[in-house]
Design a protein around this motif. Structure first.
Motif, PDB file in Angstrom:
ATOM      1  N   GLY A  80       0.812  -1.216   0.000  1.00 52.18           N
ATOM      2  CA  GLY A  80       0.000   0.000   0.000  1.00 52.18           C
ATOM      3  C   GLY A  80       0.842   1.261   0.000  1.00 52.18           C
ATOM      4  O   GLY A  80       0.553   2.225  -0.722  1.00 52.18           O
ATOM      5  N   ALA A  81       1.896   1.267   0.811  1.00 49.95           N
ATOM      6  CA  ALA A  81       2.792   2.433   0.828  1.00 49.95           C
ATOM      7  C   ALA A  81       3.487   2.607  -0.519  1.00 49.95           C
ATOM      8  O   ALA A  81       3.699   3.735  -0.982  1.00 49.95           O
ATOM      9  CB  ALA A  81       3.825   2.275   1.940  1.00 49.95           C
ATOM     10  N   ALA A  82       3.825   1.488  -1.176  1.00 53.78           N
ATOM     11  CA  ALA A  82       4.471   1.577  -2.486  1.00 53.78           C
ATOM     12  C   ALA A  82       3.519   2.141  -3.534  1.00 53.78           C
ATOM     13  O   ALA A  82       3.942   2.869  -4.444  1.00 53.78           O
ATOM     14  CB  ALA A  82       4.974   0.200  -2.912  1.00 53.78           C
ATOM     15  N   LEU A  83       2.238   1.826  -3.430  1.00 57.43           N
ATOM     16  CA  LEU A  83       1.267   2.361  -4.388  1.00 57.43           C
ATOM     17  C   LEU A  83       1.108   3.869  -4.234  1.00 57.43           C
ATOM     18  O   LEU A  83       0.908   4.589  -5.224  1.00 57.43           O
ATOM     19  CB  LEU A  83      -0.083   1.666  -4.208  1.00 57.43           C
ATOM     20  N   LEU A  84       1.181   4.355  -3.005  1.00 57.98           N
ATOM     21  CA  LEU A  84       1.080   5.801  -2.769  1.00 57.98           C
ATOM     22  C   LEU A  84       2.419   6.514  -2.901  1.00 57.98           C
ATOM     23  O   LEU A  84       2.460   7.743  -3.000  1.00 57.98           O
ATOM     24  CB  LEU A  84       0.514   6.061  -1.370  1.00 57.98           C
ATOM     25  N   GLY A  85       3.512   5.724  -2.892  1.00 56.65           N
ATOM     26  CA  GLY A  85       4.849   6.321  -2.894  1.00 56.65           C
ATOM     27  C   GLY A  85       5.126   7.279  -4.037  1.00 56.65           C
ATOM     28  O   GLY A  85       5.611   8.395  -3.806  1.00 56.65           O
ATOM     29  N   PRO A  86       4.835   6.917  -5.302  1.00 57.23           N
ATOM     30  CA  PRO A  86       5.116   7.870  -6.396  1.00 57.23           C
ATOM     31  C   PRO A  86       4.377   9.188  -6.245  1.00 57.23           C
ATOM     32  O   PRO A  86       4.932  10.251  -6.556  1.00 57.23           O
ATOM     33  CB  PRO A  86       4.658   7.096  -7.635  1.00 57.23           C
ATOM     34  N   ALA A  87       3.132   9.139  -5.784  1.00 59.35           N
ATOM     35  CA  ALA A  87       2.383  10.385  -5.588  1.00 59.35           C
ATOM     36  C   ALA A  87       2.987  11.219  -4.468  1.00 59.35           C
ATOM     37  O   ALA A  87       3.065  12.451  -4.564  1.00 59.35           O
ATOM     38  CB  ALA A  87       0.920  10.070  -5.281  1.00 59.35           C
ATOM     39  N   VAL A  88       3.434  10.561  -3.397  1.00 59.27           N
ATOM     40  CA  VAL A  88       4.071  11.288  -2.297  1.00 59.27           C
ATOM     41  C   VAL A  88       5.375  11.931  -2.761  1.00 59.27           C
ATOM     42  O   VAL A  88       5.708  13.061  -2.365  1.00 59.27           O
ATOM     43  CB  VAL A  88       4.321  10.335  -1.106  1.00 59.27           C
ATOM     44  N   ALA A  89       6.104  11.237  -3.628  1.00 56.95           N
ATOM     45  CA  ALA A  89       7.372  11.767  -4.112  1.00 56.95           C
ATOM     46  C   ALA A  89       7.179  12.930  -5.072  1.00 56.95           C
ATOM     47  O   ALA A  89       8.042  13.810  -5.165  1.00 56.95           O
ATOM     48  CB  ALA A  89       8.176  10.660  -4.797  1.00 56.95           C
ATOM     49  N   ALA A  90       6.059  12.941  -5.805  1.00 51.56           N
ATOM     50  CA  ALA A  90       5.883  13.937  -6.873  1.00 51.56           C
ATOM     51  C   ALA A  90       4.957  15.082  -6.515  1.00 51.56           C
ATOM     52  O   ALA A  90       5.020  16.132  -7.158  1.00 51.56           O
ATOM     53  CB  ALA A  90       5.367  13.241  -8.138  1.00 51.56           C
ATOM     54  N   TYR A  91       4.062  14.931  -5.520  1.00 51.14           N
ATOM     55  CA  TYR A  91       3.025  15.947  -5.334  1.00 51.14           C
ATOM     56  C   TYR A  91       3.587  17.296  -4.880  1.00 51.14           C
ATOM     57  O   TYR A  91       2.951  18.348  -5.101  1.00 51.14           O
ATOM     58  CB  TYR A  91       1.974  15.462  -4.329  1.00 51.14           C
ATOM     59  N   THR A  92       4.764  17.300  -4.264  1.00 51.07           N
ATOM     60  CA  THR A  92       5.328  18.576  -3.836  1.00 51.07           C
ATOM     61  C   THR A  92       5.722  19.454  -5.014  1.00 51.07           C
ATOM     62  O   THR A  92       5.866  20.667  -4.863  1.00 51.07           O
ATOM     63  CB  THR A  92       6.556  18.343  -2.939  1.00 51.07           C
ATOM     64  N   ALA A  93       5.886  18.863  -6.202  1.00 53.43           N
ATOM     65  CA  ALA A  93       6.189  19.665  -7.390  1.00 53.43           C
ATOM     66  C   ALA A  93       5.000  20.543  -7.781  1.00 53.43           C
ATOM     67  O   ALA A  93       5.141  21.765  -7.900  1.00 53.43           O
ATOM     68  CB  ALA A  93       6.621  18.773  -8.545  1.00 53.43           C
ATOM     69  N   PRO A  94       3.792  19.982  -7.997  1.00 54.63           N
ATOM     70  CA  PRO A  94       2.661  20.882  -8.251  1.00 54.63           C
ATOM     71  C   PRO A  94       2.330  21.787  -7.075  1.00 54.63           C
ATOM     72  O   PRO A  94       1.761  22.860  -7.264  1.00 54.63           O
ATOM     73  CB  PRO A  94       1.500  19.928  -8.561  1.00 54.63           C
ATOM     74  N   LEU A  95       2.709  21.372  -5.871  1.00 52.80           N
ATOM     75  CA  LEU A  95       2.463  22.216  -4.711  1.00 52.80           C
ATOM     76  C   LEU A  95       3.203  23.541  -4.824  1.00 52.80           C
ATOM     77  O   LEU A  95       2.630  24.613  -4.575  1.00 52.80           O
ATOM     78  CB  LEU A  95       2.883  21.481  -3.438  1.00 52.80           C
ATOM     79  N   ILE A  96       4.470  23.524  -5.227  1.00 55.91           N
ATOM     80  CA  ILE A  96       5.212  24.776  -5.347  1.00 55.91           C
ATOM     81  C   ILE A  96       4.973  25.446  -6.699  1.00 55.91           C
ATOM     82  O   ILE A  96       5.089  26.668  -6.818  1.00 55.91           O
ATOM     83  CB  ILE A  96       6.721  24.565  -5.118  1.00 55.91           C
ATOM     84  N   CYS A  97       4.644  24.640  -7.723  1.00 57.85           N
ATOM     85  CA  CYS A  97       4.379  25.246  -9.036  1.00 57.85           C
ATOM     86  C   CYS A  97       3.042  25.972  -9.069  1.00 57.85           C
ATOM     87  O   CYS A  97       2.834  26.834  -9.930  1.00 57.85           O
ATOM     88  CB  CYS A  97       4.416  24.172 -10.120  1.00 57.85           C
ATOM     89  N   ASP A  98       2.144  25.625  -8.166  1.00 55.33           N
ATOM     90  CA  ASP A  98       0.843  26.290  -8.101  1.00 55.33           C
ATOM     91  C   ASP A  98       0.953  27.574  -7.283  1.00 55.33           C
ATOM     92  O   ASP A  98       0.114  27.853  -6.424  1.00 55.33           O
ATOM     93  CB  ASP A  98      -0.198  25.348  -7.496  1.00 55.33           C
ATOM     94  N   THR A  99       1.990  28.330  -7.524  1.00 57.53           N
ATOM     95  CA  THR A  99       2.217  29.613  -6.868  1.00 57.53           C
ATOM     96  C   THR A  99       2.584  30.633  -7.937  1.00 57.53           C
ATOM     97  O   THR A  99       2.737  30.295  -9.109  1.00 57.53           O
ATOM     98  CB  THR A  99       3.358  29.529  -5.836  1.00 57.53           C
ATOM     99  N   ALA A 100       2.746  31.878  -7.523  1.00 56.12           N
ATOM    100  CA  ALA A 100       3.144  32.931  -8.460  1.00 56.12           C
ATOM    101  C   ALA A 100       4.654  33.065  -8.582  1.00 56.12           C
ATOM    102  O   ALA A 100       5.126  33.938  -9.314  1.00 56.12           O
ATOM    103  CB  ALA A 100       2.545  34.263  -8.019  1.00 56.12           C
TER     104      ALA A 100
END
Length: 338
Positions: free
Chosen positions: A168-188
């Motif tokens: 289960g952790a492996a299935l969520l792992g790629p999203a956890v590794a990548a979601y911080t990119a849209p988090l900072i890109c969704d700024t000005a």
């Protein structure tokens, strides 16, 4: 100023040289324009104030949060592969790394927020269009799975539920590794926002390289095959995505070359390339594998901190906000004429 100060001839008592000027330095700062828009000047913002508000985040918290999140998610993927392929030492190392990294990542985020209640309050709603909301729910779901996987591995009890938690952790792992990119890109912030297409690949590759580095450090050479392959994959993905992002966002790519960000990103490139090459060629030797692993972890950390400081530099200079905007306006105008 009151309404009585405004006359047909202008503002009564207004002081000269108070115009807000932005634009290209090739034009005279005081050059008049017939279309009524702000004159082309030397990228001075309104009354000397920055175009964007200063980034209040501390590098230790946010850049550390970005690095540890990528390390945690990628470690879970590597842990599941190691367990399913019969590599217990590598699986144990990666499960413990995933738990430690996600704990540190959440601690850094909470420290930046100020108090734990603010993180809990983000779980009161689920907004799919908000990277912060999606990321909060990802952390809330991934953290217990990573914890259960590590706890069952270290205690040797409840093996089957532990395997399920690992998967289960492996299935969520790629999203956890990548979601911080849209988090900072969704700024000005220009250096982040302009790279929204490639940034998830940069973060995923960087996280994979960091997890592979820890695997090389903590597992015997007989079991580190998946870590060596992950090192090459992660380094290649990060390098290619960074190069493409710099070509596409040439207007803000200067922030990757100068100042603190430039030093860190150059160090990241050298460390990542050295670590990947060492893992591929000499990874079967214990000390060479450890040196390569340390280089990969350090290179991944330098990448995250370098991107963070590049964002700070781009927010402080109005040029990086104005030039991309004007380029988009020209492109849309050209497309409309075509």
């Amino acid at each position: 100023m009151s309404t009585s100060d405004v006359t047909r001839q202008g503002v009564r008592g207004a002081r000269p040289a108070r115009d807000a000027l932005t634009g290209s330095a090739r034009a005279r700062p005081d050059a008049p324009r017939r279309d009524g828009r702000a004159p082309e000047g030397g990228f001075r913002s309104y009354y000397g104030r920055p175009v964007l508000n200063r980034i209040p985040w501390a590098a230790r918290d946010i850049a550390g949060y970005l690095f540890l999140g990528g390390l945690a998610g990628s470690s879970s993927v590597l842990a599941a592969g190691a367990e399913l392929s019969g590599r217990p030492a590598l699986a144990r190392t990666m499960k413990a790394t995933a738990l430690g990294a996600i704990t540190g990542s959440v601690a850094a985020l909470v420290n930046d927020l100020g108090r734990p209640a603010r993180f809990v309050n983000m779980l009161r709603v689920c907004k799919p269009t908000s990277p912060m909301s999606v990321g909060s729910w990802l952390l809330a779901g991934y953290g217990p799975l990573a914890g259960a996987a590590a706890a069952t591995e270290l205690t040797g009890r409840f093996r089957r539920p532990g395997t399920a938690a690992t998967v289960g952790a492996a299935l969520l792992g790629p999203a956890v590794a990548a979601y911080t990119a849209p988090l900072i890109c969704d700024t000005a912030v220009p250096a982040w926002h302009e790279g929204y297409r490639e940034m998830p690949f940069v973060f995923t590759g960087s996280g994979a390289a960091a997890a592979a580095g820890v695997g090389l450090l903590g597992s015997p050479p007989a079991e580190n095959g998946p870590a060596r392959r992950a090192a090459v994959f992660g380094a290649a993905l990060e390098t290619a995505a960074l190069a493409r992002m710099r070509r596409r966002t040439a207007a803000v790519a200067d922030t990757h070359r100068g100042g603190r960000a430039g030093v860190l990103l150059r160090a990241a490139e050298a460390l990542t390339a050295t670590g990947a090459l060492g893992a591929a060629v000499l990874g079967r030797h214990r000390w060479a594998a450890r040196v390569s692993g340390a280089a990969l972890v350090a290179g991944s950390a330098c990448t995250r901190f370098g991107i963070f400081y590049a964002g700070i530099a781009s927010a402080e200079d109005p040029r990086y906000t104005v030039v991309p905007q004007r380029e988009r306006v020209r492109e849309r105008a050209a497309a409309g004429l075509a």
